[in-house]
Design a protein around this motif. Structure first.
Motif, PDB file in Angstrom:
ATOM      1  N   LYS A  36      27.064  29.183   3.272  1.00 36.09           N
ATOM      2  CA  LYS A  36      27.326  28.990   2.046  1.00 36.09           C
ATOM      3  C   LYS A  36      28.352  29.162   1.592  1.00 36.09           C
ATOM      4  CE  LYS A  36      22.319  31.729   1.479  1.00 36.09           C
ATOM      5  NZ  LYS A  36      21.421  32.853   1.128  1.00 36.09           N
ATOM      6  N   ILE A  37      29.569  28.716   1.303  1.00 35.38           N
ATOM      7  CA  ILE A  37      30.548  29.091   0.729  1.00 35.38           C
ATOM      8  C   ILE A  37      31.302  28.235  -0.032  1.00 35.38           C
ATOM      9  CG2 ILE A  37      32.984  28.838   2.305  1.00 35.38           C
ATOM     10  CD1 ILE A  37      32.186  30.544   3.167  1.00 35.38           C
ATOM     11  N   PRO A  38      30.437  27.161  -0.109  1.00 36.61           N
ATOM     12  CA  PRO A  38      31.083  26.118  -1.915  1.00 36.61           C
ATOM     13  C   PRO A  38      30.862  27.415  -3.265  1.00 36.61           C
ATOM     14  CG  PRO A  38      30.157  25.027   0.031  1.00 36.61           C
ATOM     15  CD  PRO A  38      30.851  26.040   0.324  1.00 36.61           C
ATOM     16  N   GLU A  39      29.563  27.634  -2.544  1.00 38.70           N
ATOM     17  CA  GLU A  39      28.696  28.430  -3.237  1.00 38.70           C
ATOM     18  C   GLU A  39      29.578  30.147  -3.731  1.00 38.70           C
ATOM     19  OE1 GLU A  39      27.332  27.593  -1.040  1.00 38.70           O
ATOM     20  OE2 GLU A  39      25.191  26.404  -1.995  1.00 38.70           O
ATOM     21  N   ILE A  40      29.920  30.114  -2.725  1.00 38.31           N
ATOM     22  CA  ILE A  40      31.056  31.605  -2.570  1.00 38.31           C
ATOM     23  C   ILE A  40      31.814  31.582  -3.757  1.00 38.31           C
ATOM     24  CG2 ILE A  40      31.410  33.586  -1.277  1.00 38.31           C
ATOM     25  CD1 ILE A  40      29.158  32.895   0.375  1.00 38.31           C
ATOM     26  N   VAL A  41      32.830  30.328  -3.133  1.00 42.53           N
ATOM     27  CA  VAL A  41      33.879  29.871  -3.802  1.00 42.53           C
ATOM     28  C   VAL A  41      33.946  29.420  -5.727  1.00 42.53           C
ATOM     29  CG1 VAL A  41      35.699  28.090  -4.165  1.00 42.53           C
ATOM     30  CG2 VAL A  41      34.918  28.804  -1.589  1.00 42.53           C
ATOM     31  N   LYS A  42      32.873  29.207  -5.489  1.00 37.38           N
ATOM     32  CA  LYS A  42      32.467  28.769  -7.492  1.00 37.38           C
ATOM     33  C   LYS A  42      31.460  30.368  -7.860  1.00 37.38           C
ATOM     34  CE  LYS A  42      30.183  24.334  -6.435  1.00 37.38           C
ATOM     35  NZ  LYS A  42      29.321  23.249  -7.051  1.00 37.38           N
ATOM     36  N   ASP A  58      29.236  24.867   9.015  1.00 37.56           N
ATOM     37  CA  ASP A  58      29.572  23.729   9.209  1.00 37.56           C
ATOM     38  C   ASP A  58      31.500  23.969   8.896  1.00 37.56           C
ATOM     39  OD1 ASP A  58      27.516  22.183   7.855  1.00 37.56           O
ATOM     40  OD2 ASP A  58      27.836  22.861   5.708  1.00 37.56           O
ATOM     41  N   ASP A  59      32.352  23.137   9.647  1.00 38.92           N
ATOM     42  CA  ASP A  59      33.389  22.899  10.079  1.00 38.92           C
ATOM     43  C   ASP A  59      34.615  23.050   9.242  1.00 38.92           C
ATOM     44  OD1 ASP A  59      34.471  20.595   9.464  1.00 38.92           O
ATOM     45  OD2 ASP A  59      34.182  19.421  11.403  1.00 38.92           O
ATOM     46  N   GLY A  60      35.549  23.653   8.782  1.00 41.13           N
ATOM     47  CA  GLY A  60      36.377  24.088   8.586  1.00 41.13           C
ATOM     48  C   GLY A  60      36.442  22.584   6.811  1.00 41.13           C
ATOM     49  N   PHE A  61      36.939  21.777   7.820  1.00 41.14           N
ATOM     50  CA  PHE A  61      37.344  20.446   7.194  1.00 41.14           C
ATOM     51  C   PHE A  61      35.777  19.903   6.182  1.00 41.14           C
ATOM     52  CE2 PHE A  61      40.037  19.383  11.166  1.00 41.14           C
ATOM     53  CZ  PHE A  61      40.610  19.608  11.421  1.00 41.14           C
ATOM     54  N   LYS A  62      34.823  19.975   6.668  1.00 42.81           N
ATOM     55  CA  LYS A  62      33.832  19.243   5.595  1.00 42.81           C
ATOM     56  C   LYS A  62      33.503  20.541   4.738  1.00 42.81           C
ATOM     57  CE  LYS A  62      28.300  19.184   5.202  1.00 42.81           C
ATOM     58  NZ  LYS A  62      27.485  19.267   6.186  1.00 42.81           N
ATOM     59  N   ILE A  63      33.819  21.843   4.440  1.00 44.30           N
ATOM     60  CA  ILE A  63      33.886  22.752   3.628  1.00 44.30           C
ATOM     61  C   ILE A  63      35.081  23.075   3.230  1.00 44.30           C
ATOM     62  CG2 ILE A  63      34.386  25.963   3.074  1.00 44.30           C
ATOM     63  CD1 ILE A  63      32.371  26.088   5.972  1.00 44.30           C
ATOM     64  N   CYS A  64      36.163  22.638   2.939  1.00 47.54           N
ATOM     65  CA  CYS A  64      37.647  21.873   2.930  1.00 47.54           C
ATOM     66  C   CYS A  64      37.352  20.538   1.555  1.00 47.54           C
ATOM     67  CB  CYS A  64      38.604  22.186   3.373  1.00 47.54           C
ATOM     68  SG  CYS A  64      40.152  21.077   2.556  1.00 47.54           S
ATOM     69  N   THR A  65      36.228  19.544   2.034  1.00 41.80           N
ATOM     70  CA  THR A  65      36.155  18.579   1.215  1.00 41.80           C
ATOM     71  C   THR A  65      35.076  18.738  -0.030  1.00 41.80           C
ATOM     72  OG1 THR A  65      35.909  16.870   3.210  1.00 41.80           O
ATOM     73  CG2 THR A  65      34.704  16.847   1.410  1.00 41.80           C
TER      74      THR A  65
END
Length: 222
Positions: A36-42, A58-65
């Motif tokens: 849930k990293i994108p949601e946590i960032v938001k 997900d790997d860091g590349f996908k999370i960065c995207t």
């Protein structure tokens, strides 16, 4: 205070980097829900992200995207993967820097500081700390209140800075001395007492009383 999010499934490394960042005036976030990293960032809107490539979901590349689809938050990849392809991928997908493990902590900190300053050029949070009427200017070693000011010595600056970034918490004498030791400054118990007294006197000179409180048998608190 700027906030750094450390996205890494190595808890020991998270804690080590987190301690260094906290000592140097940053607020730290260490998420555990890697799906849930994108949601946590938001939700938390950090000022900078340290991002590993190898993660449980997900790997860091996908999370960065995914993060780049909604935010320009500075991202530094920190990873044991050190091929040219990995670095190229990281930068191409929106990363701002790429550091391989093991790394020098001071170099990592310097890169974080530099990237923060570039990303937030009009924010003085890196140079000035304000709390309860007192303003500490780290660049000039000056304390100010209502137009009055006093200059601090190098040790006094470090001690007051550490108390301020730990405001509203009791800080033991041992913690302060350990912090100064890590900053290549040796301060023994007697020297610490002298410095605390001088800091208190200077704060009183600019019009603030009882700014630093002694917690008997425990330490000091702002």
């Amino acid at each position: 205070m700027f906030t750094v999010m450390i996205i890494d499934d190595n808890e020991q490394l998270q804690n080590e980097i987190g301690s260094v960042l906290t000592i140097n005036g940053y607020s730290v976030l260490k998420p555990k829900a890697f799906d849930k990293i994108p949601e946590i960032v938001k939700e938390n809107n950090p000022n900078l992200i340290l991002l590993d490539i190898n993660l449980p979901k997900d790997d860091g590349f996908k999370i960065c995207t995914e993060i780049r689809s909604f935010s320009k938050i500075p991202i530094i990849f920190i990873t044991s993967r050190n091929t040219n392809i990995d670095e190229l991928m990281a930068i191409t997908l929106g990363g701002d820097d790429f550091i391989t493990k093991p790394y020098n902590t001071q170099i990592l900190l310097a890169r974080i500081n530099a990237l923060i300053k570039r990303a937030y050029p009009n924010d003085t949070n890196l140079d000035v700390i304000e709390y309860n009427g007192l303003k500490l200017n780290i660049l000039t070693s000056m304390i100010e209140h209502n137009g009055n000011s006093e200059e601090l010595t190098k040790n006094e600056l470090k001690i007051l800075y550490y108390l301020l970034i730990n405001k509203e918490k009791i800080v033991s004498r041992a913690e302060i001395m350990e912090y100064l030791w890590d900053s290549s400054m040796f301060v023994n118990d007697n020297t610490l007492t002298v410095n605390i007294t001088r800091i208190r006197n200077k704060i009183e000179e600019i019009g603030l009383k009882d700014f630093i409180r002694t917690k008997r048998g425990q330490g000091y608190m702002i």
